[in-house]
Design a protein around this motif. Structure first.
Motif, PDB file in Angstrom:
ATOM      1  N   GLY A 244       0.819  -1.210   0.000  1.00 14.28           N
ATOM      2  CA  GLY A 244       0.000   0.000   0.000  1.00 14.28           C
ATOM      3  C   GLY A 244       0.847   1.253   0.000  1.00 14.28           C
ATOM      4  O   GLY A 244       0.552   2.226  -0.711  1.00 14.28           O
ATOM      5  N   LEU A 245       1.906   1.256   0.810  1.00 15.09           N
ATOM      6  CA  LEU A 245       2.809   2.408   0.830  1.00 15.09           C
ATOM      7  C   LEU A 245       3.461   2.602  -0.538  1.00 15.09           C
ATOM      8  O   LEU A 245       3.608   3.737  -1.018  1.00 15.09           O
ATOM      9  N   THR A 246       3.853   1.505  -1.161  1.00 19.66           N
ATOM     10  CA  THR A 246       4.448   1.588  -2.501  1.00 19.66           C
ATOM     11  C   THR A 246       3.471   2.218  -3.486  1.00 19.66           C
ATOM     12  O   THR A 246       3.836   3.100  -4.278  1.00 19.66           O
ATOM     13  N   LYS A 247       2.232   1.763  -3.437  1.00 22.65           N
ATOM     14  CA  LYS A 247       1.219   2.276  -4.364  1.00 22.65           C
ATOM     15  C   LYS A 247       1.007   3.773  -4.165  1.00 22.65           C
ATOM     16  O   LYS A 247       0.885   4.532  -5.141  1.00 22.65           O
ATOM     17  N   LEU A 248       0.972   4.207  -2.921  1.00 21.38           N
ATOM     18  CA  LEU A 248       0.763   5.628  -2.645  1.00 21.38           C
ATOM     19  C   LEU A 248       1.932   6.467  -3.144  1.00 21.38           C
ATOM     20  O   LEU A 248       1.741   7.553  -3.703  1.00 21.38           O
ATOM     21  N   CYS A 249       3.142   5.974  -2.938  1.00 20.48           N
ATOM     22  CA  CYS A 249       4.316   6.711  -3.421  1.00 20.48           C
ATOM     23  C   CYS A 249       4.323   6.791  -4.938  1.00 20.48           C
ATOM     24  O   CYS A 249       4.690   7.831  -5.509  1.00 20.48           O
ATOM     25  N   ARG A 250       3.911   5.720  -5.587  1.00 24.13           N
ATOM     26  CA  ARG A 250       3.874   5.737  -7.053  1.00 24.13           C
ATOM     27  C   ARG A 250       2.789   6.661  -7.582  1.00 24.13           C
ATOM     28  O   ARG A 250       2.859   7.097  -8.736  1.00 24.13           O
ATOM     29  N   SER A 251       1.790   6.956  -6.744  1.00 21.67           N
ATOM     30  CA  SER A 251       0.743   7.891  -7.159  1.00 21.67           C
ATOM     31  C   SER A 251       1.091   9.329  -6.777  1.00 21.67           C
ATOM     32  O   SER A 251       0.247  10.217  -6.880  1.00 21.67           O
ATOM     33  N   TYR A 252       2.335   9.539  -6.311  1.00 19.92           N
ATOM     34  CA  TYR A 252       2.848  10.871  -5.977  1.00 19.92           C
ATOM     35  C   TYR A 252       2.088  11.510  -4.806  1.00 19.92           C
ATOM     36  O   TYR A 252       1.860  12.720  -4.782  1.00 19.92           O
ATOM     37  N   ALA A 253       1.709  10.698  -3.822  1.00 23.92           N
ATOM     38  CA  ALA A 253       1.097  11.256  -2.616  1.00 23.92           C
ATOM     39  C   ALA A 253       2.041  12.280  -2.000  1.00 23.92           C
ATOM     40  O   ALA A 253       3.250  12.046  -1.906  1.00 23.92           O
ATOM     41  N   ASP A 254       1.504  13.413  -1.568  1.00 25.63           N
ATOM     42  CA  ASP A 254       2.345  14.438  -0.948  1.00 25.63           C
ATOM     43  C   ASP A 254       2.968  13.906   0.339  1.00 25.63           C
ATOM     44  O   ASP A 254       4.180  13.973   0.535  1.00 25.63           O
ATOM     45  N   THR A 255       2.122  13.451   1.239  1.00 29.41           N
ATOM     46  CA  THR A 255       2.542  12.976   2.557  1.00 29.41           C
ATOM     47  C   THR A 255       1.624  11.840   2.961  1.00 29.41           C
ATOM     48  O   THR A 255       0.432  11.867   2.651  1.00 29.41           O
ATOM     49  N   VAL A 256       2.167  10.858   3.647  1.00 27.29           N
ATOM     50  CA  VAL A 256       1.371   9.736   4.154  1.00 27.29           C
ATOM     51  C   VAL A 256       1.550   9.690   5.671  1.00 27.29           C
ATOM     52  O   VAL A 256       2.670   9.609   6.168  1.00 27.29           O
ATOM     53  N   ILE A 257       0.441   9.764   6.396  1.00 25.66           N
ATOM     54  CA  ILE A 257       0.464   9.708   7.852  1.00 25.66           C
ATOM     55  C   ILE A 257      -0.174   8.395   8.297  1.00 25.66           C
ATOM     56  O   ILE A 257      -1.298   8.086   7.892  1.00 25.66           O
ATOM     57  N   VAL A 258       0.526   7.640   9.114  1.00 25.02           N
ATOM     58  CA  VAL A 258       0.022   6.356   9.616  1.00 25.02           C
ATOM     59  C   VAL A 258      -0.244   6.480  11.108  1.00 25.02           C
ATOM     60  O   VAL A 258       0.652   6.828  11.881  1.00 25.02           O
ATOM     61  N   TYR A 259      -1.487   6.202  11.498  1.00 25.57           N
ATOM     62  CA  TYR A 259      -1.873   6.247  12.904  1.00 25.57           C
ATOM     63  C   TYR A 259      -1.935   4.831  13.466  1.00 25.57           C
ATOM     64  O   TYR A 259      -2.433   3.917  12.792  1.00 25.57           O
ATOM     65  N   PRO A 260      -1.476   4.619  14.696  1.00 25.00           N
ATOM     66  CA  PRO A 260      -1.666   3.313  15.325  1.00 25.00           C
ATOM     67  C   PRO A 260      -3.153   3.013  15.504  1.00 25.00           C
ATOM     68  O   PRO A 260      -3.957   3.920  15.755  1.00 25.00           O
TER      69      PRO A 260
END
Length: 661
Positions: A369-385
């Motif tokens: 999922g993180l890979t997919k988001l980076c490939r879609s040029y997401a500005d920032t990804v925040i992961v909450y516990p």
């Protein structure tokens, strides 16, 4: 009239008026106490209760001195204290309740909010008959409680939605009917409740309810999904009041702002008011889940009006099985992808929100999922516990999904963090957090942003595999205060603190920038792909282009550049660098440099300006606490596009060639 704490105010019929103190303990200071405002407005509007009671709201952040707060509350000598109870303040509320009951055993205490409702057996443990739990919306239950306690023969069984001890038995009355006509609730803004209240962040709700039933969330589960609305004119008047009273910020507390077409008109009204008065200056909201076109329109209105600089995109997970298990499959992933693409095209910041570890999610699916988001040029990804919240469907699914939890060590909050599921062991859960720590530093914070993009697009190493490898390196690496922060946050579960991302940004983009440069240098130079000249060029550009989170003079990294040439500074915030045509093309591909004008030949090398000036930055104030600076940095992380350096062509030839001519 208002008398001293040792006397009572006298009502119109000569009787003493009972004193009600409504207590709110929010996460941050200067937040308008909306829940207590509604309760007070309803009670004052009732002829009987309004004539026989006085009301005062006390609002203090959880960070304030608890003993000072206790003394303030005890000094009020109230007949009734009410507390708004949430995951972030419940242990503090329990402390205050215990101490106040010892000092004022004759007073009555009402607990309400998502942490206590339907959990009376947990919070009414010693059969105290003067402490009550409100199970549901607080307005009707509190009003009837005030009536009964003021009567000659109180009968708490007549109070709907209330739990209490009576004669050695824990009693829970029938639930109060849901308030389907919200206009029954007088406006605390328009009836004077909030007049003179010193707050800088306003809160407003235009409706209640959520059409979605995500199992991890209290919102939809608590309101039976049906959405009920306040009338539009009331909302306009309340927004005008907030603007006229110069609230610097506004949080729209709807579950899905933008779900209704009228939200566009309300957005325009708020922007108009802000242009006239200068307030509010910033707006926060939870975006509608399935309205990408409308949300893009609303966000653009706010951004062009200067009220918003970033848009949250609440994906939570990209794993289809997890989406099914959390009842979120009806929220289309394409909606978020489309919204993100639209915002990027309009140069508007956004950040994607994920939760780890949700049921059905595995380490590999999380990494993918993180890979997919980076490939879609997401500005920032925040992961909450993943937090296990009271009154959510997931709270009842521990055994079904094999949820293992740990309590956060705290004397303030009651956060319960999921540390394992049927799909993720405790070790794999920790690996997932380390994976995100790596992603946050090398992608979000731009530590290896250009390099990671090159390695992925060239098929050398995928984003996810790079993050996993960096995570393993981080865990091995010693003598780094930045990496020690990661280790400690996982050991004491403080990674659930939303300000952690701000602390990380504070360190690696300012105070510990040189230390983190060295951490990265040691990692990249030990990799097999370091022999690739393009990889070296990308890394050297990352060293120059990694943003500065504060307004400060840029510093040439302590690194021996071999692939790009740093010619010095154009000014205090600008690098002049010479790069190859191949690196310039990579910068264009990663949207860091505008494409060279058609017809212009790209020479073998060209000179760029990397300008780190951004008007949205504040200067670093070392005299302020880490928490204060982390709060600013966290907000900046969420609008990261606003502080990225501006890269432009300085000359279509190298500096050396220009000098030779």
């Amino acid at each position: 009239m208002l008398i001293s704490n040792d006397t009572k105010e006298i009502g119109k019929h000569g009787q003493e008026r009972k004193k009600v103190v409504l207590v709110e303990i929010p996460t941050y200071e200067n937040i308008l106490p909306l829940a207590s405002g509604y309760i007070q407005a309803c009670a004052q509007a009732d002829d009987t209760v309004g004539a026989t009671h006085t009301f005062e709201i006390v609002s203090c952040p959880v960070t304030d001195d608890r003993h000072k707060l206790l003394e303030e509350l005890a000094g009020k000598r109230a007949d009734i204290y009410t507390f708004s109870c949430y995951i972030w303040n419940m242990k503090l509320v329990r402390f205050l309740l215990k101490e106040l009951r010892e000092r004022h055993p004759q007073a009555h205490y009402l607990l309400g909010g998502p942490q206590v409702m339907n959990h009376a057996s947990t919070y009414l443990t010693d059969a105290q008959e003067n402490v009550y739990v409100c199970n549901g919306e607080g307005e009707r239950t509190s009003l009837e409680l005030f009536r009964q306690l003021d009567s000659q023969s109180p009968d708490l069984h007549q109070v709907p939605g209330l739990s209490f001890w009576s004669g050695g038995e824990l009693v829970t009355t029938e639930p109060a009917p849901r308030i389907n006509n919200l206009m029954e609730i007088p406006s605390p803004f328009l009836t004077g409740v909030f007049d003179g209240h010193e707050s800088s962040l306003g809160i407003i709700e235009t409706n209640r309810g959520c059409p979605f039933r995500c199992t991890f969330c209290y919102w939809g589960a608590a309101t039976n999904s049906k959405v009920v609305k306040y009338e539009e004119q009331r909302i306009r008047d309340e927004l005008t009041w907030i603007s006229n009273n110069r609230f610097s910020g506004l949080f729209i507390a709807d579950a899905n702002w933008g779900q209704s077409p009228r939200d566009v008109a309300m957005t325009e009204h708020l922007v108009e008011r802000s242009r006239e008065t200068g307030f509010p200056m910033v707006v926060y909201m939870a975006a509608a889940k399935n309205r990408p076109e409308r949300m893009a329109q609303i966000t653009e209105i706010f951004v062009r009006g200067g009220l918003m600089v970033t848009q949250p995109i609440s994906l939570q997970t990209l794993n289809s099985e997890a989406l099914e298990l959390i009842d979120r499959a009806n929220i289309r992933e394409e909606t978020y992808v489309e919204l993100q693409r639209t915002l990027r095209e309009k140069a508007i910041s956004s950040y994607v929100e994920l939760i780890w570890p949700l049921p059905g999610e595995t380490f590999e699916s999380f990494k993918d999922g993180l890979t997919k988001l980076c490939r879609s040029y997401a500005d920032t990804v925040i992961v909450y516990p993943q937090l296990l919240l009271h009154n959510t469907p997931m709270y009842q699914q521990r055994e079904l999904y094999g949820l293992v939890t740990e309590d956060v060590p705290s004397d303030v909050s009651e956060a319960e963090v999921v540390v394992a599921t049927k799909w993720v062991s405790e070790e794999a859960c920790r690996d997932g957090y380390w994976l995100y720590n790596a992603m946050h530093t090398v992608y979000n914070m731009r530590g290896l942003f250009l390099l990671a993009g090159y390695l992925d697009s060239a098929g050398i190493v995928s984003y996810g595999d790079l993050f996993a490898d960096v995570a393993r390196y981080f865990q091995r690496r010693e003598n780094s205060e930045v990496l020690q922060l990661f280790t400690e946050s996982l050991a004491n579960l403080s990674n659930y603190d939303v300000l952690l991302s701000g602390k990380i940004g504070h360190m690696i983009l300012s105070t510990h920038r040189e230390e983190f440069d060295q951490v990265l240098v040691e990692y990249v130079t030990a990799q097999e792909w370091w022999s690739d000249p393009m990889a070296r060029q990308a890394f050297e550009m990352d060293l120059i282009a990694r943003p500065y989170i504060y307004r400060e003079s840029v510093r040439v990294p302590n690194y021996e550049f071999t692939e790009i040439t740093v010619h010095g500074l154009g000014d205090d915030e600008t690098f002049i660098v010479e790069v190859s045509a191949e690196l310039a093309a990579l910068l264009v591909e990663r949207e860091m440099l505008d494409a060279v004008a058609q017809g212009d030949a790209i020479p073998g090398r060209l000179t760029l300006r990397v300008n780190h000036h951004a008007r949205q930055k504040m200067r670093y104030m070392p005299q302020r606490s880490l928490e204060h600076n982390a709060n600013y940095c966290h907000g900046t992380v969420l609008r990261f596009r606003e502080i990225l350096p501006f890269v432009e062509v300085h000359s279509h030839q190298s500096v050396r060639a220009s000098v030779a001519d």
